[in-house]
Design a protein around this motif. Structure first.
Motif, short mmCIF file in Angstrom:
data_model
loop_
_atom_site.label_atom_id
_atom_site.label_comp_id
_atom_site.label_asym_id
_atom_site.label_seq_id
_atom_site.Cartn_x
_atom_site.Cartn_y
_atom_site.Cartn_z
N PHE A 1 -13.72 41.76 -16.18
CA PHE A 1 -14.01 41.78 -17.62
C PHE A 1 -14.59 43.12 -18.08
CE2 PHE A 1 -14.01 37.18 -16.70
CZ PHE A 1 -13.05 36.79 -17.61
N THR A 2 -15.41 43.76 -17.24
CA THR A 2 -15.94 45.07 -17.60
C THR A 2 -14.81 46.09 -17.69
OG1 THR A 2 -18.09 44.58 -16.60
CG2 THR A 2 -17.55 46.90 -16.94
N LEU A 3 -13.90 46.05 -16.72
CA LEU A 3 -12.74 46.93 -16.75
C LEU A 3 -11.90 46.69 -18.00
CD1 LEU A 3 -10.65 48.89 -15.61
CD2 LEU A 3 -9.80 47.02 -14.16
N ALA A 4 -11.64 45.44 -18.33
CA ALA A 4 -10.84 45.13 -19.51
C ALA A 4 -11.49 45.64 -20.78
CB ALA A 4 -10.62 43.61 -19.60
N ALA A 5 -12.82 45.52 -20.88
CA ALA A 5 -13.53 45.99 -22.07
C ALA A 5 -13.49 47.51 -22.16
CB ALA A 5 -14.98 45.50 -22.05
N ALA A 6 -13.60 48.19 -21.02
CA ALA A 6 -13.52 49.65 -21.02
C ALA A 6 -12.16 50.12 -21.52
CB ALA A 6 -13.79 50.19 -19.62
N LEU A 7 -11.11 49.51 -21.01
CA LEU A 7 -9.76 49.89 -21.42
C LEU A 7 -9.52 49.65 -22.90
CD1 LEU A 7 -7.87 48.40 -18.35
CD2 LEU A 7 -8.11 50.84 -18.88
N GLN A 8 -10.13 48.62 -23.42
CA GLN A 8 -9.97 48.29 -24.84
C GLN A 8 -10.50 49.40 -25.75
OE1 GLN A 8 -11.79 44.58 -25.96
NE2 GLN A 8 -11.31 44.79 -28.11
N HIS A 9 -11.51 50.12 -25.28
CA HIS A 9 -12.18 51.11 -26.14
C HIS A 9 -11.79 52.56 -25.83
CE1 HIS A 9 -14.84 48.32 -28.22
NE2 HIS A 9 -14.94 47.67 -27.08
N LEU A 10 -11.06 52.78 -24.76
CA LEU A 10 -10.72 54.15 -24.37
C LEU A 10 -9.31 54.53 -24.81
CD1 LEU A 10 -12.25 54.17 -20.78
CD2 LEU A 10 -13.19 55.28 -22.82
N ALA A 11 -9.09 55.83 -24.95
CA ALA A 11 -7.79 56.34 -25.40
C ALA A 11 -6.73 56.17 -24.31
CB ALA A 11 -7.92 57.81 -25.80
N TYR B 1 -26.43 38.59 -24.67
CA TYR B 1 -26.18 37.21 -24.27
C TYR B 1 -25.08 37.16 -23.21
CZ TYR B 1 -28.98 35.55 -28.21
OH TYR B 1 -30.01 35.29 -29.07
N ALA B 2 -25.26 36.26 -22.27
CA ALA B 2 -24.23 36.04 -21.25
C ALA B 2 -22.99 35.40 -21.86
CB ALA B 2 -24.78 35.17 -20.13
N GLY C 1 -20.02 37.69 -21.44
CA GLY C 1 -20.41 38.51 -22.59
C GLY C 1 -21.17 39.76 -22.20
N SER C 2 -22.07 39.65 -21.23
CA SER C 2 -22.85 40.83 -20.84
C SER C 2 -22.01 41.80 -20.01
CB SER C 2 -24.10 40.42 -20.06
OG SER C 2 -23.78 39.68 -18.90
N GLU C 3 -21.04 41.28 -19.25
CA GLU C 3 -20.13 42.16 -18.53
C GLU C 3 -19.26 42.96 -19.51
OE1 GLU C 3 -20.80 39.09 -17.73
OE2 GLU C 3 -21.09 38.90 -15.56
N ASP C 4 -18.84 42.31 -20.60
CA ASP C 4 -18.10 43.02 -21.65
C ASP C 4 -18.96 44.13 -22.25
OD1 ASP C 4 -16.15 41.12 -21.21
OD2 ASP C 4 -16.57 39.98 -23.03
N ALA C 5 -20.20 43.78 -22.58
CA ALA C 5 -21.10 44.74 -23.23
C ALA C 5 -21.40 45.94 -22.34
CB ALA C 5 -22.40 44.04 -23.62
N LEU C 6 -21.41 45.75 -21.03
CA LEU C 6 -21.68 46.84 -20.11
C LEU C 6 -20.70 47.99 -20.32
CD1 LEU C 6 -23.21 47.91 -17.57
CD2 LEU C 6 -21.46 46.75 -16.19
N PRO D 1 -22.21 66.61 -18.52
CA PRO D 1 -23.34 66.81 -19.44
C PRO D 1 -23.32 65.78 -20.57
CG PRO D 1 -22.41 68.92 -18.85
CD PRO D 1 -21.50 67.87 -18.26
N LYS D 2 -24.48 65.19 -20.84
CA LYS D 2 -24.66 64.15 -21.85
C LYS D 2 -23.93 62.84 -21.49
CE LYS D 2 -27.09 66.94 -24.38
NZ LYS D 2 -28.57 66.76 -24.52
N GLY D 3 -23.51 62.72 -20.24
CA GLY D 3 -22.85 61.49 -19.81
C GLY D 3 -23.81 60.32 -19.80
N THR D 4 -23.24 59.11 -19.76
CA THR D 4 -24.03 57.89 -19.88
C THR D 4 -23.91 57.02 -18.63
OG1 THR D 4 -23.74 57.83 -22.28
CG2 THR D 4 -24.37 55.77 -21.22
N LEU D 5 -25.04 56.55 -18.17
CA LEU D 5 -25.11 55.57 -17.10
C LEU D 5 -25.49 54.23 -17.71
CD1 LEU D 5 -25.29 54.68 -14.08
CD2 LEU D 5 -27.70 55.40 -14.14
N ALA D 6 -24.69 53.19 -17.46
CA ALA D 6 -24.99 51.84 -17.93
C ALA D 6 -25.17 50.95 -16.71
CB ALA D 6 -23.87 51.31 -18.82
#
Length: 226
Positions: free
Chosen positions: A77-87, A209-210, A47-52, A177-182
């Protein structure tokens, strides 16, 4: 009764250690060889890897040609979550130091996360994310780091630079500029929050939550470049 079945061992470049992939019932588990620090990753609790990825990438869902970096492939899982939200025209660069981890994600382990390495938006490089960051300048809209156990609970001393003032300054330079570090961490660390501020970030901590809605929580710093 479920038991751990060792499937493969992958040496960690530049160290005497190795990662071990185990099958545990219907799940997979990655540990450091010799059991130092217990389980590093488990396909049942991500869960936390997804949220990252979900937190920074959901804000980029409508951005054309978004480009993001993930430090540490892990179980995908982090990669999969990123792809889910990106164009569809986004690019996700994944830096993974251990060749074996990449191969595991191309096999049975990858099925657990939906085989994100097969997505055409994914570019995986077998490289230390620290070295990649040093060579980038204003190249990413977001950087997501899940390296080791976070800035406080390191199991590999070689990872310490990434969370140092110099490492964080490299992250700032690599962001647009205005980029985000997680940044993912197994635990909170007040000193790291202060370090982020000194490196030019406006940061906040989120406890996630994990797995599910109870139990173990992990920390994610969401830091925007000023």
């Amino acid at each position: 009764m479920k038991r751990f079945i060792l499937l493969d061992t992958a040496p960690i470049p530049g160290t005497a250690d190795a990662l071990c992939l185990f099958e545990y019932g219907d799940d997979f588990v990655i540990k450091i060889q010799g059991g130092k620090g217990g389980q590093l990753m488990n396909t049942r609790t991500h869960g936390s890897e997804d949220a990252l990825a979900t937190i920074p990438c959901s804000a980029l869902s409508s951005k054309a040609d978004a480009r993001v970096l993930i430090g540490g492939l892990g179980m995908g899982f982090t990669l999969a979550a990123a792809l889910q939200h990106l164009a569809r025209n986004a690019e996700v660069v994944v830096a993974e130091l251990v060749p074996g981890v990449i191969e595991w994600n191309r096999g049975a382990l990858g099925e657990k996360s939906g085989n994100p390495l097969s997505d055409p938006r994914t570019r995986v490089v077998n490289q230390d994310v620290a070295e990649l960051l040093k060579s980038e300048s204003a190249g990413f809209d977001a950087i997501m780091l899940d390296v080791d156990n976070g800035p406080e609970g390191l199991t590999q001393k070689s990872n310490s630079w990434l969370y140092s003032p110099g490492g964080l300054e490299a992250c700032a330079r690599a962001l647009r500029p205005k980029g985000t570090l997680a940044v993912w961490s197994a635990s909170a660390d007040r000193a790291f929050s202060q370090r982020l501020s000194k490196a030019g970030f406006k940061a906040r901590e989120e406890q996630v939550y994990a797995h599910g809605n109870s139990g173990t929580r992990h920390t994610i710093w969401i830091a925007q470049r000023k």
